[in-house]
Design a protein around this motif. Structure first.
Motif, mmCIF file in Angstrom:
data_model
loop_
_atom_site.group_PDB
_atom_site.id
_atom_site.type_symbol
_atom_site.label_atom_id
_atom_site.label_comp_id
_atom_site.label_asym_id
_atom_site.label_seq_id
_atom_site.Cartn_x
_atom_site.Cartn_y
_atom_site.Cartn_z
ATOM 1 N N TRP A 5 -0.011 -8.969 -5.085
ATOM 2 C CA TRP A 5 0.010 -7.524 -4.864
ATOM 3 C C TRP A 5 1.293 -7.160 -4.169
ATOM 4 C CZ3 TRP A 5 0.291 -5.542 0.064
ATOM 5 C CH2 TRP A 5 -0.049 -6.414 1.108
ATOM 6 N N VAL A 39 -9.392 -8.155 -5.686
ATOM 7 C CA VAL A 39 -8.762 -6.845 -5.646
ATOM 8 C C VAL A 39 -9.667 -5.835 -6.349
ATOM 9 C CG1 VAL A 39 -6.760 -5.472 -6.277
ATOM 10 C CG2 VAL A 39 -6.466 -7.869 -5.614
ATOM 11 N N ARG A 40 -10.270 -4.953 -5.559
ATOM 12 C CA ARG A 40 -11.025 -3.819 -6.097
ATOM 13 C C ARG A 40 -10.486 -2.571 -5.416
ATOM 14 N NH1 ARG A 40 -15.172 -7.337 -4.848
ATOM 15 N NH2 ARG A 40 -15.968 -5.972 -3.203
ATOM 16 N N SER A 41 -11.045 -1.440 -5.746
ATOM 17 C CA SER A 41 -10.508 -0.186 -5.228
ATOM 18 C C SER A 41 -11.392 0.362 -4.122
ATOM 19 C CB SER A 41 -10.415 0.837 -6.361
ATOM 20 O OG SER A 41 -9.970 2.077 -5.867
ATOM 21 N N ALA A 43 -11.397 3.996 -1.561
ATOM 22 C CA ALA A 43 -10.758 5.299 -1.387
ATOM 23 C C ALA A 43 -10.469 5.549 0.084
ATOM 24 C CB ALA A 43 -11.656 6.400 -1.937
ATOM 25 N N SER A 64 -11.728 7.369 5.655
ATOM 26 C CA SER A 64 -12.388 6.859 4.459
ATOM 27 C C SER A 64 -13.854 7.262 4.477
ATOM 28 C CB SER A 64 -12.277 5.335 4.375
ATOM 29 O OG SER A 64 -12.937 4.847 3.214
ATOM 30 N N ARG A 116 -1.872 -2.611 2.895
ATOM 31 C CA ARG A 116 -2.934 -1.897 2.204
ATOM 32 C C ARG A 116 -4.175 -1.877 3.080
ATOM 33 N NH1 ARG A 116 -4.368 -6.107 -2.770
ATOM 34 N NH2 ARG A 116 -4.905 -7.897 -1.461
ATOM 35 N N GLY A 118 -8.382 -1.593 3.449
ATOM 36 C CA GLY A 118 -9.573 -1.938 2.683
ATOM 37 C C GLY A 118 -10.757 -2.287 3.550
ATOM 38 N N ALA A 123 -12.012 -5.152 -1.333
ATOM 39 C CA ALA A 123 -11.778 -3.824 -1.896
ATOM 40 C C ALA A 123 -10.622 -3.173 -1.150
ATOM 41 C CB ALA A 123 -13.035 -2.966 -1.788
ATOM 42 N N TRP A 124 -9.569 -2.791 -1.870
ATOM 43 C CA TRP A 124 -8.342 -2.333 -1.236
ATOM 44 C C TRP A 124 -7.827 -1.053 -1.875
ATOM 45 C CZ3 TRP A 124 -7.343 -4.796 3.087
ATOM 46 C CH2 TRP A 124 -7.793 -6.115 3.234
ATOM 47 N N ALA A 125 -7.201 -0.222 -1.085
ATOM 48 C CA ALA A 125 -6.483 0.942 -1.591
ATOM 49 C C ALA A 125 -5.105 0.503 -2.097
ATOM 50 C CB ALA A 125 -6.340 1.986 -0.492
ATOM 51 N N GLU A 126 -4.392 1.433 -2.709
ATOM 52 C CA GLU A 126 -3.052 1.126 -3.203
ATOM 53 C C GLU A 126 -2.127 0.768 -2.032
ATOM 54 O OE1 GLU A 126 -1.707 0.977 -6.355
ATOM 55 O OE2 GLU A 126 -3.836 0.991 -6.901
#
Length: 425
Positions: A5, A39-41, A43, A64, A116, A118, A123-126
């Motif tokens: 990443w 790696v997931r998303s 918000a 968040s 980043r 998370g 689970a992580w943001a951009e």
């Protein structure tokens, strides 16, 4: 699975890919660990990078809807990655959101980082990027009262703020941090501030350059301004000066300079003095001492009804001279002013020139104009402490260069980058 990443900005610099490490368990509070490769998303919103206790640390604040999104992973180009957990969090003003503050320690000079946010479990943001300047002389930017609000036409302070940030950081890309002079938003009630903070924090520069904020009277909102403390993570916060949660005086160092930020909404001058004396005693080896505050005491705009300004000028500035402060940077008056050198409350004759050598007790005061163009006040250049006053109703930004033996303060117009004023102290 691709475990790599990095942000596009790091790639554009031609730096190596940043690898992740494997963590066997979520981190304990304050513990620095490796990270999971999943790696997931997740918000997150209103992510703001902040100054740390010194140049080897940064702070981070974010919101968040996921109460588990309390971790930050950060890595250098060599592939060394660490994960830290938020040291503080709570229910945000906006229902359903949680605010988080984290510290990123162990940073190295002259190094670019990606980070980043998370949930500590994959689970992580951009990701975003930031860089730590090289050791030695450094620059920072001073940005006067953005006072962002949602405009339905005419002047749009949110757009003006974004333009100033983009042009100032493009002109000084190695800025160590962005100091603000308070009044980040316009509304003086909590409900009205929510959308304004979202607008204020939208520019990407606030995720890439550390922010050293000062709380203003609008931010404090007559004791209801909780959003300043939730949105901005600050190091070394002290109970002195606190008027709302997260608004106490605080301090940090960078290289040879000591910075002390005062909440001048508080009328307790004795508490501010005690804070200053304790911080100075704990940092005896710094070459420069710089105070950041909102209510600039020696601007060319005088509001006879502003008790805070009068109190700071009458009661605090003699203390600043006694303590040997070099430079005071303020806002509040939406007009640029450079003072004569001030000793206590008396001005030093002949100190209006562009190069000044201050003796012990002589302090230079700079008042920043609006960085957004949302509001301007007319100055009175005949006031006895004024060396330079300027109001052209264009937004300004200020470049402060801190060297071993001098500080250069250059104020520029956002419109074309031309110089309003320059002084070498």
């Amino acid at each position: 699975m691709d475990t790599r990443w990095r942000h596009a900005g790091v790639a554009a610099l031609g730096l190596a890919a940043v690898a992740t490490l494997i963590a066997t368990a979520p981190p304990a509070p304050g513990r620095v660990l490796g990270t999971t490769a999943v790696v997931r998303s997740v918000a997150v919103t209103d992510v703001v990078l902040g100054v740390g206790a010194d140049e080897a640390e940064r702070r981070l604040a974010w919101l968040s809807a996921d109460p588990a999104a309390r971790c930050v992973e950060y890595a250098d180009p060599a592939g060394s990655a660490r994960m830290v957990e938020a040291y503080d969090s709570g229910a945000a003003v906006v229902d359903g959101l949680t605010w988080f503050h984290a510290a990123l320690p162990g940073l190295e000079a002259g190094t670019a980082y990606s980070y980043r946010v998370g949930n500590c479990a994959g689970a992580w943001a951009e990701p975003e990027d930031f860089a730590v300047p090289e050791e030695g002389p450094f620059s920072f930017l001073l940005l006067g009262d953005p006072q962002v609000f949602a405009s339905s036409g005419g002047t749009d302070p949110a757009a003006g703020w974004a333009t100033t940030l983009e042009r100032a950081t493009s002109a000084v890309p190695d800025a160590a941090f962005l100091a603000t002079a308070g009044d980040h938003v316009n509304s003086t009630n909590l409900s009205g501030q929510v959308d304004e903070w979202d607008l204020l924090l939208r520019p990407p520069e606030l995720r890439r350059y550390a922010v050293a904020p000062v709380i203003g009277n609008h931010d404090e909102a007559d004791g209801t301004g909780l959003l300043y403390g939730q949105h901005l993570a600050r190091p070394n916060e002290d109970p002195a000066g606190a008027t709302v949660p997260g608004s106490g005086d605080y301090w940090f160092t960078h290289d040879s300079a000591l910075f002390m930020s005062l909440n001048t909404n508080s009328p307790d001058i004795a508490a501010h003095e005690d804070f200053l004396r304790r911080v100075l005693a704990a940092n005896p080896d710094t070459s420069w001492t710089i105070v950041l505050l909102h209510h600039a005491p020696y601007s060319a705009v005088v509001d006879a009804d502003d008790d805070n300004v009068a109190r700071v000028r009458a009661d605090l500035t003699p203390i600043l001279s006694e303590l040997g402060i070099d430079l005071v940077l303020g806002g509040h008056d939406h007009s640029y002013t450079r003072s004569l050198l001030v000793d206590g409350t008396g001005v030093v004759a002949g100190s209006e020139g562009p190069a000044l050598t201050a003796r012990e007790g002589q302090v230079l005061y700079i008042t920043a104009n609006s960085a957004s163009g949302g509001k301007y006040y007319e100055p009175d250049p005949t006031l006895p402490w004024v060396a330079v006053a300027n109001q052209e109703e264009v937004p300004n930004w200020i470049h402060v260069r801190v060297g071993d033996r001098s500080i250069t303060v250059t104020t520029r117009r956002t419109t074309d980058g031309s110089v309003v004023d320059r002084v070498v102290l």
